[in-house]
Design an enzyme around this catalytic site. Structure first.
Site, PDB file in Angstrom:
ATOM      1  CB  THR A   1     -21.653  -0.227  15.421  1.00 16.00           C
ATOM      2  OG1 THR A   1     -21.303   0.824  14.690  1.00 16.00           O
ATOM      3  CG2 THR A   1     -23.501  -0.507  15.421  1.00 16.00           C
TER       4      THR A   1
ATOM      5  CG  HIS B   1     -27.683  12.713  19.876  1.00 18.39           C
ATOM      6  ND1 HIS B   1     -27.576  12.965  20.434  1.00 18.39           N
ATOM      7  CD2 HIS B   1     -26.118  12.211  19.317  1.00 18.39           C
ATOM      8  CE1 HIS B   1     -26.611  12.625  21.128  1.00 18.39           C
ATOM      9  NE2 HIS B   1     -25.454  11.127  20.562  1.00 18.39           N
TER      10      HIS B   1
HETATM   11  C1  FAD Z   1     -18.686   5.789  24.280  1.00 19.73           C
HETATM   12  C2  FAD Z   1     -19.343   6.157  23.189  1.00 19.73           C
HETATM   13  C3  FAD Z   1     -20.705   6.938  22.565  1.00 19.73           C
HETATM   14  C4  FAD Z   1     -21.334   6.988  21.538  1.00 19.73           C
HETATM   15  N1  FAD Z   1     -23.086   7.838  21.885  1.00 19.73           N
HETATM   16  C5  FAD Z   1     -23.376   7.985  20.211  1.00 19.73           C
HETATM   17  C6  FAD Z   1     -24.790   8.035  20.572  1.00 19.73           C
HETATM   18  O1  FAD Z   1     -25.486   8.520  21.329  1.00 19.73           O
HETATM   19  N2  FAD Z   1     -25.445   8.423  19.171  1.00 19.73           N
HETATM   20  C7  FAD Z   1     -24.532   8.255  17.956  1.00 19.73           C
HETATM   21  O2  FAD Z   1     -24.763   9.208  16.523  1.00 19.73           O
HETATM   22  N3  FAD Z   1     -23.209   8.190  18.608  1.00 19.73           N
HETATM   23  C8  FAD Z   1     -22.349   7.632  19.291  1.00 19.73           C
HETATM   24  N4  FAD Z   1     -21.348   7.421  18.926  1.00 19.73           N
HETATM   25  C9  FAD Z   1     -20.855   7.316  17.819  1.00 19.73           C
HETATM   26  C10 FAD Z   1     -21.189   6.047  16.869  1.00 19.73           C
HETATM   27  O3  FAD Z   1     -20.997   4.689  17.411  1.00 19.73           O
HETATM   28  C11 FAD Z   1     -20.012   6.222  15.820  1.00 19.73           C
HETATM   29  O4  FAD Z   1     -20.392   7.274  15.065  1.00 19.73           O
HETATM   30  C12 FAD Z   1     -20.038   4.552  15.000  1.00 19.73           C
HETATM   31  O5  FAD Z   1     -20.675   3.607  15.688  1.00 19.73           O
HETATM   32  C13 FAD Z   1     -19.289   4.575  13.536  1.00 19.73           C
HETATM   33  O6  FAD Z   1     -19.449   3.506  13.259  1.00 19.73           O
HETATM   34  P1  FAD Z   1     -19.354   2.983  12.434  1.00 19.73           P
HETATM   35  O7  FAD Z   1     -19.202   1.657  11.343  1.00 19.73           O
HETATM   36  O8  FAD Z   1     -18.041   4.434  11.582  1.00 19.73           O
HETATM   37  O9  FAD Z   1     -17.166   2.417  12.789  1.00 19.73           O
HETATM   38  P2  FAD Z   1     -17.362   0.976  13.873  1.00 19.73           P
HETATM   39  O10 FAD Z   1     -18.561   0.820  14.840  1.00 19.73           O
HETATM   40  O11 FAD Z   1     -15.938   1.246  14.512  1.00 19.73           O
HETATM   41  O12 FAD Z   1     -16.765  -0.060  12.475  1.00 19.73           O
HETATM   42  C14 FAD Z   1     -15.762  -0.471  12.144  1.00 19.73           C
HETATM   43  C15 FAD Z   1     -15.206  -1.763  11.773  1.00 19.73           C
HETATM   44  O13 FAD Z   1     -14.592  -1.616  10.958  1.00 19.73           O
HETATM   45  C16 FAD Z   1     -13.964  -3.123  10.697  1.00 19.73           C
HETATM   46  N5  FAD Z   1     -12.063  -2.449  10.560  1.00 19.73           N
HETATM   47  C17 FAD Z   1     -11.704  -1.718  10.703  1.00 19.73           C
HETATM   48  N6  FAD Z   1     -10.186  -2.371   9.961  1.00 19.73           N
HETATM   49  C18 FAD Z   1     -10.155  -3.138   9.159  1.00 19.73           C
HETATM   50  C19 FAD Z   1      -9.975  -3.510   8.220  1.00 19.73           C
HETATM   51  N7  FAD Z   1      -8.585  -3.314   8.172  1.00 19.73           N
HETATM   52  N8  FAD Z   1     -10.066  -4.886   7.337  1.00 19.73           N
HETATM   53  C20 FAD Z   1     -11.661  -5.148   7.993  1.00 19.73           C
HETATM   54  N9  FAD Z   1     -12.345  -4.194   9.089  1.00 19.73           N
HETATM   55  C21 FAD Z   1     -12.081  -3.413   9.571  1.00 19.73           C
HETATM   56  C22 FAD Z   1     -13.521  -2.760  12.425  1.00 19.73           C
HETATM   57  O14 FAD Z   1     -13.338  -4.010  12.671  1.00 19.73           O
HETATM   58  C23 FAD Z   1     -15.246  -2.869  12.604  1.00 19.73           C
HETATM   59  O15 FAD Z   1     -16.192  -3.270  12.567  1.00 19.73           O
HETATM   60  C24 FAD Z   1     -20.613   7.004  20.343  1.00 19.73           C
HETATM   61  C25 FAD Z   1     -19.424   6.646  20.658  1.00 19.73           C
HETATM   62  C26 FAD Z   1     -18.820   6.532  21.565  1.00 19.73           C
HETATM   63  C27 FAD Z   1     -17.622   5.169  21.382  1.00 19.73           C
END
Ligand code: FAD
Ligand code: FAD
Lengths: 584, 418
Positions: free
Chosen positions: A126, A134
């Site tokens: 994130t 998008h």
């Molecule tokens: C380079 C890049 C560019 C991108 N560009 C875009 C874009 O332009 N538009 C778009 O829509 N998407 C984009 N994405 C995708 C988007 O960033 C992700 O889909 C989104 O941030 C996912 O969020 P999340 O909360 O699922 O995961 P994360 O943000 O990874 O959060 C997961 C959290 O879980 C925590 N965690 C893990 N294991 C444990 C545990 N055992 N106990 C407690 N906590 C734990 C981690 O510390 C982390 O904070 C991009 C991704 C990347 C890498």
């Protein structure tokens, strides 16, 4: 199953493979291959075979140790702490996904706890993405990604209105300069229509230039374009902080530096989790753990997918480099079409900008086994920079960083109640467009939780005190001179600029430090206020931010960290200190 | 909004701004105002507790703080107005200044002339393309200096320094004196970037090794620096494969160059010289916007504070003359060209009747002995023999450059003295 094995052996004749397939269509791969890239290729190939829903990839790589997180000591530590909380909903992970869900579920009478292993919200994928909301035109029709992307994009308007973060509907355009490329535009257009993208249009050259006058300035003969008015931009951490703060204001608790290390089940149902802060009882557990989601799911007895991190490096340019176009423009050429046609899972390359008008270059895309490897290399940076025009060079770069996309092998989101462990909900493989889809993902999970409650005969009850609005925070830099004057009159702390490059005031930093989910590190302050995000990268303001952080949290300077536990900035004092307590 | 009318507004209260304000007042400007965002005057000098300041101007070796105090005392004894803790946010093309502070709110300042004296900032890790992880323990030399000298904290225990400019050298010695280990100073260029006296007094005297043609390519450590990789570079400054070496340390200090802080200037319409990093200036240190002058490190990165003060005085004299209408709106400024082995010259252009003018320049590459020449067409205006020239040491000379056409300043190596 034999067919599957045969197909894989044909594609990878040199690899000794054995496979297992369960009645859900989950294929497990065993054996040893030559490289990590090959391991990933085999996983992808397997996931595309008929009859395979998803892939658990247990392959090893010859001569390479694949980093594995050891939960045992964490589990033991957590167990020994005993019962720490008894809640209705436990959310694991405070990225955009976890915070979005927490915020939406807060409208019910539920006791909700979010556990996050790092020291702040938005520290996983994130914090390291392009911030593109998008339109949903690029996803494969029929996928969950496509549906939730389009819906999420639409819902962002409401989120932005309620939570007061910046959402810029800049629009996007794929334009052509050769008539021969009309079929490519048409293909994209039909796909966008299939996905239900709102407002998508094919336009002629003249109309394209009207929509984006920048195209005229650049003096290229535009022959036509696909116009996507719903494309929008956000600062991803700003959205996440807003969600978390609103959730906290509505009673959601956040525990940071708290790792979920085991899931407790009884008779096929989730009853709680072991975390490093103790045991948390909960009958609903929502897995939003990003790159670690497969491991959490396995802890719940549901090993049904594997996450393979795909690293992306992004470079930020100095604001002195202003974007050439108002909307996000993509020049569709024979070369870009050729690249798209090559089977590739990346959403790599490109050039966009942030709501603050910093150009972003990249991302790159590379597979690597280490889920916590966020290092950058010259090769990855060159890739990220490669898609710009000739006028951009490295001297414009103020910062580069990497994020790991939590990709699975089916390359689609996995959202649903586990068929193995009741009450355990996976919200996994949320790679791009996970940010764009976030409001729709939260809505879908809300429905799943509501249905489960219904089934148990305890339907969810609305909390009459729920407050969907989060008050806007003043942003000094965006105000007119007269408004700035009024703000300083109201509270003089807005009259002192702490971060020179981004014009961030002491008042704004104090607002953040006193917010419902207060930042605990220099980087956490930076994500909330932008202090330190500018061209000098905190060279001047870090000591001042550090001072405010120490004062507000009541800790000594040497306890302040850059990015959470283990990252202290100052090791010790070099002079005797009377006031301020013990400096270690 | 509070409105202020002033004759000369000086932006930045470092040595350049202080000298400019004092000179302007001395030359008869009535209302002079210094705007400074810090809570005290003195600029970067307040964190320079080492000696070596004022050798040319006062023939004394003062510390930075002592040097600054001489000027601060003089300002305090004068009727020059000072606004501290006041940040200038914007300078309009019409020279209206917007600034703010806690007690007065937003200020709109109208002045007859402006002297820009905002100093410079340091280059960061991303700007020199260091890769690997991004943990705590990577700091610029100026930040380390601030933490150690002003705040009183040590940001590490074992340091590697990248960059052999003066700030890097001074911090190497400072850290040793504070009990840190300094593994070495690494310099990507083939020659050191700092003054010879600093090489001797800061490195040699403390037996700190200097590694030339070597750079830091990667940082290791996910939370706090654990090590860095250094590698030798080839002629094109690209790291040579196979020469990598891993060095355990917990602090990487970057002394990789200074960038004049010209964001305000640019927004005001001031044209910047890509070579000096500062505004294009004339003999009065006036920028391309009439009435806006520049002095000190915002004009060009000087290495000695003595020159910084001198530049402040040139700009102040220009500003006073501008107020009196003595600086004609000269359209036909003559360019000053950097000739053989000259990297850049300030001022970059001259009025027809510029009179006695002081030039500041840097050589492109080291030379043992050379002849400095300043020519207008065929006419030789100035000539001087120089010895031991190197890019880190700024050269300066004064000559009457009135009349004639474009000026060329060059350094010709003396035959047989290689
Ligand atoms: C380079 C890049 C560019 C991108 N560009 C875009 C874009 O332009 N538009 C778009 O829509 N998407 C984009 N994405 C995708 C988007 O960033 C992700 O889909 C989104 O941030 C996912 O969020 P999340 O909360 O699922 O995961 P994360 O943000 O990874 O959060 C997961 C959290 O879980 C925590 N965690 C893990 N294991 C444990 C545990 N055992 N106990 C407690 N906590 C734990 C981690 O510390 C982390 O904070 C991009 C991704 C990347 C890498
Ligand atoms: C580590 C180090 C070691 C040095 N060692 C030596 C030495 O040994 N001998 C020597 O002669 N010289 C030395 N120097 C050089 C000398 O200190 C500098 O050249 C000198 O301080 C530059 O003066 P200045 O006034 O141009 O800039 P600064 O001293 O940087 O002052 C600029 C001032 O402008 C203010 N300002 C900037 N923007 C704004 C704004 N928007 N609004 C309000 N105020 C603003 C800043 O707060 C600052 O106070 C050293 C410099 C450094 C950094």
């Amino acid at each position: 199953m034999r067919k599957i094995k045969k197909a894989l052996q044909k594609a990878f004749p040199k690899v000794e493979l054995s496979v297992g397939l369960d009645d859900r269509g989950i294929l497990t791969l065993y054996g040893e291959c030559a490289s990590w890239q090959q391991l990933v290729d085999i996983g992808h190939k397997a996931a595309r075979l008929p009859g395979v829903e998803n892939v658990v990839n247990e392959l090893r790589v010859a001569g390479q140790r694949i980093p594995q997180k050891d939960y045992r000591p964490l589990r033991d530590a957590g167990r020994s702490r005993g019962l720490a909380a008894d809640v209705d909903v436990l959310i694991i992970g405070a990225g955009i996904t976890g915070c979005g869900i927490a915020r939406e579920l807060a409208k019910y009478k539920l006791d909700i706890l979010v556990v996050e292993m790092s020291g702040d919200v938005a520290t996983g994928a994130t914090k390291a993405n392009n911030g593109n909301i998008h339109p949903g035109h690029a996803e494969k029709p029929g996928t969950l990604k496509a549906r939730l992307n389009v819906e999420g994009n639409r819902l962002y308007t409401r989120w932005a209105e309620e939570l007061h973060f910046t959402l810029q509907r800049c629009g996007a355009m794929g334009f052509i300069t050769s008539r021969w490329l009309w079929p490519a535009l048409l293909y994209g257009y039909i796909k966008a229509l299939k996905n239900g993208v709102e407002g998508v249009q094919l336009v002629g050259g003249r109309r394209a230039v009207e929509l984006e006058p920048g195209l005229k300035r650049s003096a290229i003969g535009v022959k036509g374009a696909m116009w996507l008015p719903t494309m929008a931009l956000v600062e991803p951490y700003q959205v996440t902080v807003a969600l978390a703060e609103n959730a906290a204001e509505n009673g959601v608790r956040f525990w940071f530096n708290c790792t979920a290390a085991d899931i407790l089940t009884e008779k096929g149902a989730a009853v709680g989790a072991v975390t490093t802060k103790g045991i948390v009882r909960s009958r609903i557990i929502i897995n939003c753990a990003g790159v670690y989601a497969d491991e959490i799911s396995a802890m719940a007895g549901d090993k049904s997918f594997t996450i393979h991190p795909r690293k992306g490096v992004i470079a930020i340019l100095d604001k002195a480099r202003s974007p050439a176009y108002d909307c996000l423009c993509d020049h569709v050429t024979f070369e870009t079409v050729r690249r798209t046609l090559q089977k590739s899972y990346t959403k790599g390359g490109g050039m966009c900008y942030t709501p603050e008008k910093n150009i972003l270059m990249g991302p790159s895309a590379s597979e690597s086994p280490d889920k916590e490897d966020l290092s950058t290399s010259a090769r990855e940076l060159a890739y990220a920079m490669g898609r710009g025009d000739e006028t951009i060079d490295y001297s414009d770069v103020i910062r580069y960083f990497a994020g790991n996309r939590p990709a699975d092998y089916s390359e689609d989101f996995i959202i649903g109640m586990s068929p193995i462990t009741a009450g355990f909900i996976n919200v996994a493989a949320i790679q791009s467009p996970g940010l764009a889809a976030a409001p729709a993902i939260a809505g879908k999970v809300e429905q799943i939780v509501a249905a489960a409650a219904e089934e148990r005969g305890e339907p969810l009850e609305r909390d009459p005190g729920w407050e969907p609005l989060r008050l806007p925070q003043p942003e000094f830099r965006h105000l007119s001179r007269a408004e700035q004057e009024a703000l300083i009159r109201k509270d003089p702390r807005y009259g002192r600029i702490i971060c020179r490059c981004e014009t961030i005031t002491e008042g704004e930093i104090l607002d953040a430090l006193r917010s419902p989910v207060p930042p605990a590190s220099i980087d956490a302050v930076k994500r909330r206020t932008r202090a330190g995000m500018g061209r000098c990268q905190g060279g001047f303001c870090q000591p001042r931010v550090l001072e405010l952080l120490a004062r507000e949290r009541g800790i000594s300077w040497t306890e302040v960290t850059l990015k959470g536990e283990g990252s202290r900035i100052l090791l010790k004092s070099n002079r005797p200190r009377a006031e301020g307590g013990a400096d270690k | 909004m509070k409105r202020v009318e002033i004759d000369i507004a000086v932006i930045g209260g470092g040595p350049a701004g202080l000298a400019a304000a004092l000179k302007a007042r001395e030359l008869g400007a009535e209302k002079v105002l210094i705007l400074e965002r810090n809570i005290e005057l003195g600029g970067i000098l307040q964190q320079c507790i080492h000696d070596g300041f004022g050798i040319h101007r006062f023939d004394k070796r003062l510390s930075g703080t002592q040097y600054a105090q001489l000027f601060i005392d003089a300002v305090e004894q004068s009727d020059i107005a000072v606004k501290l803790d006041t940040m200038v946010l914007e300078i309009g093309a019409d020279k209206t200044i917007y600034a703010c502070n806690k007690s007065e709110g937003m200020l709109e300042i109208n002045s007859g002339a402006i002297v820009l004296a905002m100093g410079c900032r340091e280059r960061t890790a991303s700007q020199v393309l260091i890769h690997g992880d991004r943990p705590a323990g990577v700091l610029t030399a100026g930040a380390v200096q601030r933490y150690i000298n002003m705040e009183g904290y040590l940001p590490g225990s074992k340091a590697v320094i990248l960059g052999s400019g003066d700030i890097g050298l001074i911090m190497a010695r400072r850290m040793i004196l504070e009990g840190l280990a300094v593994e070495g100073v690494y310099e990507v260029m083939a020659a050191p970037g700092g003054l010879t006296r600093n090489l001797v007094q800061c490195l040699d005297d403390f037996e700190i090794p200097l590694h030339l043609s070597t750079t830091v390519t990667a940082v290791h450590g996910r939370k706090r620096v654990e090590a860095v990789t250094v590698a030798q570079v080839d002629g094109a400054m690209k790291p040579v494969a196979g020469t990598e070496r891993r060095i355990e340390c917990d602090l990487l200090v970057l002394a990789v160059g200074l960038i004049p802080e010209n964001e305000l200037s640019r927004a005001a319409g001031v044209e910047i010289d890509p070579r000096s990093g500062g505004p294009l200036l004339d003999e009065n240190f006036m920028t391309g916007v009439p009435g806006i002058f520049a002095a000190g490190n915002v004009a060009v990165v000087f290495d000695l504070v003595d020159y910084v003060s001198a530049s402040g005085e040139i700009a102040a004299a220009g500003a006073v003359n501008y107020l009196r209408g003595k600086l004609g709106e000269e359209k036909s400024r003559r360019p000053v060209k950097a000739g053989e082995n000259v990297n850049f010259v300030v001022p970059q252009r001259l009025g027809r009747e510029c009179g006695e003018t002081t030039f500041f320049l840097r050589v492109s590459s080291p030379q043992k002995a050379a002849t400095l020449s300043c020519c207008s067409g065929k006419k030789l205006l100035f000539k001087k023999r120089c010895r031991f020239l190197a890019p880190p040491e700024m050269l300066t000379f004064t000559a009457d450059a009135s009349g004639g056409d474009e000026l060329v300043i060059a350094l010709k190596e003396e035959a047989g003295r290689r």
